[in-house]
Enzyme design. Structure first.
Site, PDB file in Angstrom:
ATOM      1  N   LEU A  15       0.820  -1.205   0.000  1.00  0.00           N
ATOM      2  CA  LEU A  15       0.000   0.000   0.000  1.00  0.00           C
ATOM      3  C   LEU A  15       0.860   1.263   0.000  1.00  0.00           C
ATOM      4  CD1 LEU A  15      -2.662  -1.001   2.696  1.00  0.00           C
ATOM      5  CD2 LEU A  15      -3.149  -0.538   0.272  1.00  0.00           C
ATOM      6  N   GLY A  19       6.074   1.554   3.411  1.00  0.00           N
ATOM      7  CA  GLY A  19       7.497   1.501   3.735  1.00  0.00           C
ATOM      8  C   GLY A  19       8.378   0.984   2.614  1.00  0.00           C
ATOM      9  N   SER A  88       2.258  -1.383  -7.342  1.00  0.00           N
ATOM     10  CA  SER A  88       1.893  -2.518  -8.211  1.00  0.00           C
ATOM     11  C   SER A  88       0.717  -3.291  -7.614  1.00  0.00           C
ATOM     12  CB  SER A  88       3.098  -3.437  -8.458  1.00  0.00           C
ATOM     13  OG  SER A  88       3.884  -3.645  -7.308  1.00  0.00           O
TER      14      SER A  88
END
Length: 205
Positions: A15, A19, A88
């Protein structure tokens, strides 16, 4: 004479604000310390150059990932470590890219959306929740998590240093990199990289 290493692609998916960019930078620093040539293709940066002009429809998102995957394939083929850090969000296109690259390692950077929202320095989640931004991953556009990634890191439960160590250990287990007798301390680098990413205000949709 420099040793020729086996090339591979390390693909970070997750998401927005999970990180990915931070971990990509940390892993790259450690790999370069070990003598591996690396190249990072960060999703946010790529969209300003390689895929400029593409939007956020599913077709455009897929084309964005295909172009990143093509560059990764070329880099890997010539012995480099290609590190992609892109949301992605769609599983099928990630599997398509996997099928084209001989040594492909998928890293699911996992974090609850509530945590990602607190990390959002640009306020993009807030805008998406308010309806000001459309097709934002995790809000009104789906994120399809990997089914069987080589590595899962949970960035809400572990430090960036711990996640980095687990990724490197997995690469060693896959015989893509040589293990070190003593692990390097990436704590100082992690802090510097986090500060740099905050300054650059990294975020992608």
């Amino acid at each position: 004479m420099q040793t020729r290493h086996m090339g591979f692609t390390l693909w970070f998916t997750g998401l927005p604000c999970s990180g990915k960019s931070t971990l990509a930078q940390l892993v790259a620093v450690e790999l370069e310390r070990r003598g591996y040539g690396t190249e990072i293709l960060d999703g946010d940066v790529v969209r300003t150059h390689l895929t400029k002009g593409l939007g956020f429809s599913k077709a455009d998102r897929d084309e964005n990932i295909r172009r990143i995957g093509f560059v990764c394939k070329l880099l890997s083929k010539h012995g480099a470590v290609a590190i992609a850090a892109a949301i992605s969000p769609y599983r099928n296109i990630r599997e398509e890219i996997r099928s084209t690259i001989e040594n492909f390692v998928e890293v699911h950077v996992k974090a609850p959306i509530e945590v990602c929202i607190t990390r959002d320095v640009k306020g993009m989640y807030r805008k998406a929740l308010a309806g000001e931004i459309k097709n934002f991953t995790g809000i009104d556009d789906p994120y399809e998590a990997p089914i069987a990634p080589e590595v899962i890191v949970e960035t809400a439960k572990e430090t960036p240093e711990d996640s980095t160590t687990r990724i490197l250990t997995r690469l060693e287990q896959l015989s893509l990199i040589e293990p070190l007798a003593e692990a390097s301390d990436t704590r100082e680098d992690a802090q510097q990289i986090r500060e740099k990413l905050v300054r650059l205000r990294y975020i992608e949709r």
